[in-house]
Motif scaffolding. Structure first.
Motif, PDB file in Angstrom:
ATOM      1  N   ALA A  22      -4.652  24.158  13.230  1.00  0.00           N
ATOM      2  CA  ALA A  22      -3.378  22.657  12.759  1.00  0.00           C
ATOM      3  C   ALA A  22      -2.615  23.873  13.779  1.00  0.00           C
ATOM      4  O   ALA A  22      -2.148  23.819  15.066  1.00  0.00           O
ATOM      5  CB  ALA A  22      -3.473  21.984  11.924  1.00  0.00           C
ATOM      6  N   PRO A  23      -1.867  24.101  12.576  1.00  0.00           N
ATOM      7  CA  PRO A  23      -0.720  25.078  13.023  1.00  0.00           C
ATOM      8  C   PRO A  23      -0.691  26.126  14.219  1.00  0.00           C
ATOM      9  O   PRO A  23       0.116  25.424  15.120  1.00  0.00           O
ATOM     10  CB  PRO A  23       0.026  25.776  12.069  1.00  0.00           C
ATOM     11  CG  PRO A  23      -1.060  25.154  10.706  1.00  0.00           C
ATOM     12  CD  PRO A  23      -2.273  24.590  11.865  1.00  0.00           C
ATOM     13  N   TYR A  24      -1.726  26.191  14.479  1.00  0.00           N
ATOM     14  CA  TYR A  24      -2.340  27.850  15.402  1.00  0.00           C
ATOM     15  C   TYR A  24      -2.052  26.888  16.786  1.00  0.00           C
ATOM     16  O   TYR A  24      -1.628  26.442  17.561  1.00  0.00           O
ATOM     17  CB  TYR A  24      -3.060  28.435  15.131  1.00  0.00           C
ATOM     18  CG  TYR A  24      -3.247  29.819  17.152  1.00  0.00           C
ATOM     19  CD1 TYR A  24      -2.464  30.630  16.667  1.00  0.00           C
ATOM     20  CD2 TYR A  24      -4.006  29.365  17.450  1.00  0.00           C
ATOM     21  CE1 TYR A  24      -2.675  31.386  17.313  1.00  0.00           C
ATOM     22  CE2 TYR A  24      -4.441  29.739  18.530  1.00  0.00           C
ATOM     23  CZ  TYR A  24      -4.167  30.957  18.435  1.00  0.00           C
ATOM     24  OH  TYR A  24      -4.007  31.891  19.186  1.00  0.00           O
ATOM     25  N   TRP A  25      -3.300  25.686  17.294  1.00  0.00           N
ATOM     26  CA  TRP A  25      -2.543  24.733  18.306  1.00  0.00           C
ATOM     27  C   TRP A  25      -1.706  24.488  18.674  1.00  0.00           C
ATOM     28  O   TRP A  25      -0.918  24.319  19.740  1.00  0.00           O
ATOM     29  CB  TRP A  25      -4.500  24.316  18.078  1.00  0.00           C
ATOM     30  CG  TRP A  25      -5.388  25.252  17.951  1.00  0.00           C
ATOM     31  CD1 TRP A  25      -6.452  24.742  17.082  1.00  0.00           C
ATOM     32  CD2 TRP A  25      -6.129  25.645  19.053  1.00  0.00           C
ATOM     33  NE1 TRP A  25      -7.494  25.559  17.454  1.00  0.00           N
ATOM     34  CE2 TRP A  25      -7.199  25.962  17.832  1.00  0.00           C
ATOM     35  CE3 TRP A  25      -5.341  26.462  20.136  1.00  0.00           C
ATOM     36  CZ2 TRP A  25      -7.691  27.478  19.080  1.00  0.00           C
ATOM     37  CZ3 TRP A  25      -6.504  27.859  20.589  1.00  0.00           C
ATOM     38  CH2 TRP A  25      -7.597  27.712  19.983  1.00  0.00           C
ATOM     39  N   MET A  26      -1.155  23.398  17.521  1.00  0.00           N
ATOM     40  CA  MET A  26       0.119  22.853  17.492  1.00  0.00           C
ATOM     41  C   MET A  26       0.710  23.338  17.767  1.00  0.00           C
ATOM     42  O   MET A  26       2.319  23.076  19.139  1.00  0.00           O
ATOM     43  CB  MET A  26       0.459  22.298  16.969  1.00  0.00           C
ATOM     44  CG  MET A  26      -0.792  20.624  16.629  1.00  0.00           C
ATOM     45  SD  MET A  26      -0.540  19.451  14.937  1.00  0.00           S
ATOM     46  CE  MET A  26       1.030  18.828  15.435  1.00  0.00           C
ATOM     47  N   GLY A  27       1.146  24.778  17.383  1.00  0.00           N
ATOM     48  CA  GLY A  27       1.855  26.290  17.697  1.00  0.00           C
ATOM     49  C   GLY A  27       2.143  26.752  19.357  1.00  0.00           C
ATOM     50  O   GLY A  27       3.477  27.245  20.206  1.00  0.00           O
ATOM     51  N   LEU A  28       1.059  26.497  19.511  1.00  0.00           N
ATOM     52  CA  LEU A  28       0.590  26.814  21.710  1.00  0.00           C
ATOM     53  C   LEU A  28       1.340  25.680  22.229  1.00  0.00           C
ATOM     54  O   LEU A  28       1.566  25.717  23.310  1.00  0.00           O
ATOM     55  CB  LEU A  28      -0.285  26.716  21.631  1.00  0.00           C
ATOM     56  CG  LEU A  28      -1.203  28.025  21.566  1.00  0.00           C
ATOM     57  CD1 LEU A  28      -1.942  29.065  21.911  1.00  0.00           C
ATOM     58  CD2 LEU A  28      -0.173  29.493  22.072  1.00  0.00           C
ATOM     59  N   GLY A  29       1.324  24.261  21.959  1.00  0.00           N
ATOM     60  CA  GLY A  29       1.645  23.106  22.732  1.00  0.00           C
ATOM     61  C   GLY A  29       0.981  22.591  22.551  1.00  0.00           C
ATOM     62  O   GLY A  29       0.650  21.295  23.389  1.00  0.00           O
ATOM     63  N   PHE A  30      -0.686  22.382  21.919  1.00  0.00           N
ATOM     64  CA  PHE A  30      -1.420  21.262  22.174  1.00  0.00           C
ATOM     65  C   PHE A  30      -1.171  20.234  21.169  1.00  0.00           C
ATOM     66  O   PHE A  30      -0.093  19.777  20.561  1.00  0.00           O
ATOM     67  CB  PHE A  30      -2.706  21.730  21.477  1.00  0.00           C
ATOM     68  CG  PHE A  30      -3.598  22.704  22.787  1.00  0.00           C
ATOM     69  CD1 PHE A  30      -4.351  21.966  23.408  1.00  0.00           C
ATOM     70  CD2 PHE A  30      -3.349  23.876  22.650  1.00  0.00           C
ATOM     71  CE1 PHE A  30      -4.437  22.384  24.594  1.00  0.00           C
ATOM     72  CE2 PHE A  30      -3.689  24.170  23.454  1.00  0.00           C
ATOM     73  CZ  PHE A  30      -4.629  24.023  24.577  1.00  0.00           C
TER      74      PHE A  30
END
Length: 182
Positions: free
Chosen positions: A158-166
């Motif tokens: 979750a932090p990875y994908w949301m950090g990319l902007g998803f």
């Protein structure tokens, strides 16, 4: 959901490795299937306890075969020196992924379906390199949006994908008796 141009900007700002990225071949089908099954097994505790069915491996094998048939830019891998799969990324074209954006106010989107890195290779930037290549490939196709399904409670994902902007676009509520006392 994320805009492709925003993903490109965020990915360009991140330092990353430049591993040799390849398109999987039919001989990779079993290894790709195993990677997809491993990803689902890892995510299972974070996905609200959906049932794992006996047909899962067969479904993953079908998805692996379809992903290999799609080829670049939709499916890519990084291999270990001994030729084992170290990381896998599959993206589904808009024509096959309408279900992922039907409730959004966009015309179409590519779906980032499966992203897996071998546990011993995590933290090396392999997935970032695969995503960078996939996003650039999607942009070359004229696609402006991408969707993704990820385990929101996964402390790595979750932090990875949301950090990319998803941004999350829908939620699943799970009734878990006994988990929280009234």
């Amino acid at each position: 959901h994320a805009r492709v141009d925003a993903l490109q900007r965020r990915l360009a700002a991140r330092p990353g490795e430049s591993p040799a990225i390849a398109t999987p071949i039919p001989a990779d089908e079993d290894a790709l299937t195993e990677a997809l099954v491993a990803l689902q097994a890892y995510d299972h505790p974070f996905m609200g306890g959906f049932p794992v069915r006996d047909t899962q491996r067969r479904f993953m094998a079908q998805h692996a075969a379809a992903a290999i048939a799609r080829g670049a830019p939709w499916t890519s891998v990084v291999r270990d020196p001994e030729d084992a799969l170290a990381a896998v990324l599959t993206v589904t074209p808009p024509a096959e992924s309408a279900w992922t954006y039907a409730d959004l106010t966009i015309d179409s989107a590519a779906y980032l379906g499966f992203a897996w890195t071998a546990p011993k290779r995590r933290g090396e930037g392999l997935m970032g390199a695969l995503i960078r290549q996939a996003v650039d490939g999607v942009a070359r196709q004229g696609i402006e949006d991408m969707t993704i399904g990820f385990a929101y409670h996964n402390p790595l994902g979750a932090p990875y994908w949301m950090g990319l902007g998803f941004a999350p676009t829908w939620a699943t509520w799970v009734h878990a008796p006994g988990l929280v006392e009234a």
